[in-house]
Design a protein around this motif. Structure first.
Motif, mmCIF file in Angstrom:
data_model
loop_
_atom_site.group_PDB
_atom_site.id
_atom_site.type_symbol
_atom_site.label_atom_id
_atom_site.label_comp_id
_atom_site.label_asym_id
_atom_site.label_seq_id
_atom_site.Cartn_x
_atom_site.Cartn_y
_atom_site.Cartn_z
ATOM 1 N N ASP A 8 7.346 0.146 -9.564
ATOM 2 C CA ASP A 8 6.675 0.793 -8.436
ATOM 3 C C ASP A 8 5.203 0.407 -8.366
ATOM 4 N N LEU A 9 4.560 0.322 -9.514
ATOM 5 C CA LEU A 9 3.154 -0.065 -9.564
ATOM 6 C C LEU A 9 2.973 -1.472 -8.985
ATOM 7 N N ASN A 10 3.830 -2.395 -9.381
ATOM 8 C CA ASN A 10 3.770 -3.761 -8.848
ATOM 9 C C ASN A 10 3.993 -3.783 -7.338
ATOM 10 N N LYS A 11 4.988 -3.037 -6.856
ATOM 11 C CA LYS A 11 5.298 -3.008 -5.424
ATOM 12 C C LYS A 11 4.161 -2.397 -4.618
ATOM 13 N N LYS A 12 3.624 -1.284 -5.098
ATOM 14 C CA LYS A 12 2.534 -0.624 -4.378
ATOM 15 C C LYS A 12 1.300 -1.517 -4.309
ATOM 16 N N LEU A 13 0.970 -2.176 -5.403
ATOM 17 C CA LEU A 13 -0.170 -3.092 -5.395
ATOM 18 C C LEU A 13 0.042 -4.224 -4.401
ATOM 19 N N ALA A 14 1.215 -4.805 -4.398
ATOM 20 C CA ALA A 14 1.513 -5.916 -3.495
ATOM 21 C C ALA A 14 1.321 -5.509 -2.033
ATOM 22 N N GLY A 15 1.579 -4.246 -1.727
ATOM 23 C CA GLY A 15 1.405 -3.761 -0.366
ATOM 24 C C GLY A 15 -0.045 -3.738 0.092
ATOM 25 N N TYR A 16 -0.983 -3.706 -0.830
ATOM 26 C CA TYR A 16 -2.403 -3.695 -0.494
ATOM 27 C C TYR A 16 -3.036 -5.084 -0.456
ATOM 28 N N LEU A 17 -2.360 -6.068 -1.007
ATOM 29 C CA LEU A 17 -2.948 -7.390 -1.157
ATOM 30 C C LEU A 17 -2.636 -8.270 0.036
ATOM 31 N N ASP A 18 -3.572 -9.159 0.364
ATOM 32 C CA ASP A 18 -3.344 -10.096 1.465
ATOM 33 C C ASP A 18 -3.047 -11.505 0.936
ATOM 34 N N PHE A 19 -2.482 -11.567 -0.272
ATOM 35 C CA PHE A 19 -2.080 -12.830 -0.876
ATOM 36 C C PHE A 19 -0.876 -12.584 -1.772
ATOM 37 N N GLU A 20 -0.142 -13.645 -2.062
ATOM 38 C CA GLU A 20 1.038 -13.576 -2.926
ATOM 39 C C GLU A 20 0.629 -13.686 -4.387
ATOM 40 N N LEU A 21 1.290 -12.927 -5.231
ATOM 41 C CA LEU A 21 1.060 -13.010 -6.674
ATOM 42 C C LEU A 21 2.134 -13.885 -7.300
ATOM 43 N N SER A 22 1.729 -14.691 -8.269
ATOM 44 C CA SER A 22 2.694 -15.584 -8.921
ATOM 45 C C SER A 22 3.611 -14.836 -9.876
ATOM 46 N N ASP A 23 3.090 -13.795 -10.526
ATOM 47 C CA ASP A 23 3.863 -13.015 -11.477
ATOM 48 C C ASP A 23 3.627 -11.536 -11.216
ATOM 49 N N ALA A 24 4.427 -10.704 -11.862
ATOM 50 C CA ALA A 24 4.203 -9.268 -11.786
ATOM 51 C C ALA A 24 2.875 -8.979 -12.488
ATOM 52 N N PRO A 25 1.915 -8.386 -11.793
ATOM 53 C CA PRO A 25 0.587 -8.202 -12.390
ATOM 54 C C PRO A 25 0.570 -7.286 -13.610
ATOM 55 N N THR A 26 1.539 -6.395 -13.730
ATOM 56 C CA THR A 26 1.554 -5.507 -14.893
ATOM 57 C C THR A 26 2.013 -6.211 -16.167
ATOM 58 N N THR A 27 2.551 -7.411 -16.033
ATOM 59 C CA THR A 27 3.040 -8.142 -17.202
ATOM 60 C C THR A 27 2.198 -9.353 -17.564
ATOM 61 N N ASP A 28 1.194 -9.659 -16.743
ATOM 62 C CA ASP A 28 0.399 -10.866 -16.967
ATOM 63 C C ASP A 28 -1.068 -10.572 -16.679
ATOM 64 N N ILE A 29 -1.920 -10.638 -17.695
ATOM 65 C CA ILE A 29 -3.330 -10.293 -17.514
ATOM 66 C C ILE A 29 -4.014 -11.242 -16.538
ATOM 67 N N ASN A 30 -3.628 -12.498 -16.495
ATOM 68 C CA ASN A 30 -4.250 -13.424 -15.555
ATOM 69 C C ASN A 30 -3.982 -13.010 -14.115
ATOM 70 N N THR A 31 -2.772 -12.568 -13.832
ATOM 71 C CA THR A 31 -2.437 -12.095 -12.497
ATOM 72 C C THR A 31 -3.160 -10.789 -12.204
ATOM 73 N N ALA A 32 -3.244 -9.909 -13.190
ATOM 74 C CA ALA A 32 -3.993 -8.656 -13.005
ATOM 75 C C ALA A 32 -5.458 -8.947 -12.717
ATOM 76 N N LEU A 33 -6.006 -9.956 -13.362
ATOM 77 C CA LEU A 33 -7.404 -10.308 -13.108
ATOM 78 C C LEU A 33 -7.607 -10.898 -11.715
#
Length: 102
Positions: A8-33
């Motif tokens: 749910d955290l990943n899905k909710k975050l994706a809804g606020y972003l105006d770009f695609e994430l390569s990985d689930a941000p909760t599992t990858d610090i580079n994506t979270a950054l």
């Protein structure tokens, strides 16, 4: 802040972003950054603090987003989860402010 599953955290975050994430941000610090960089581009300050800097066996992180005098903080043993949780708290608070304006 409300408690969410990682999915749910990943899905909710994706809804606020105006770009695609390569990985689930909760599992990858580079994506979270990447999310922290997005937040900084929107005027937020960001800090990530190691709460166990001298420990070789323990891990605890605090992520802090600031906007004006308001802080959005989350702590977790996983740095990526701390960043994502604090970012979502800030984004949701910002959305509530925008929704309450006439």
């Amino acid at each position: 802040m409300a408690e969410y599953s990682l999915e749910d955290l990943n899905k909710k975050l994706a809804g606020y972003l105006d770009f695609e994430l390569s990985d689930a941000p909760t599992t990858d610090i580079n994506t979270a950054l990447q999310i922290s960089e997005f937040m900084e581009s929107k005027g937020y300050g960001f800090r990530l603090k190691d709460l166990c800097p001298k420990s070789l066996t323990e891990s605890s992180w605090r992520a802090i987003f600031t906007h004006g005098d308001t802080e959005f903080t989350a702590e977790n043993t996983e740095s990526a989860i701390a960043v994502c949780s604090a970012a979502l708290a800030a984004l949701e608070a910002g959305q509530r402010v925008l929704a309450s304006r006439p």
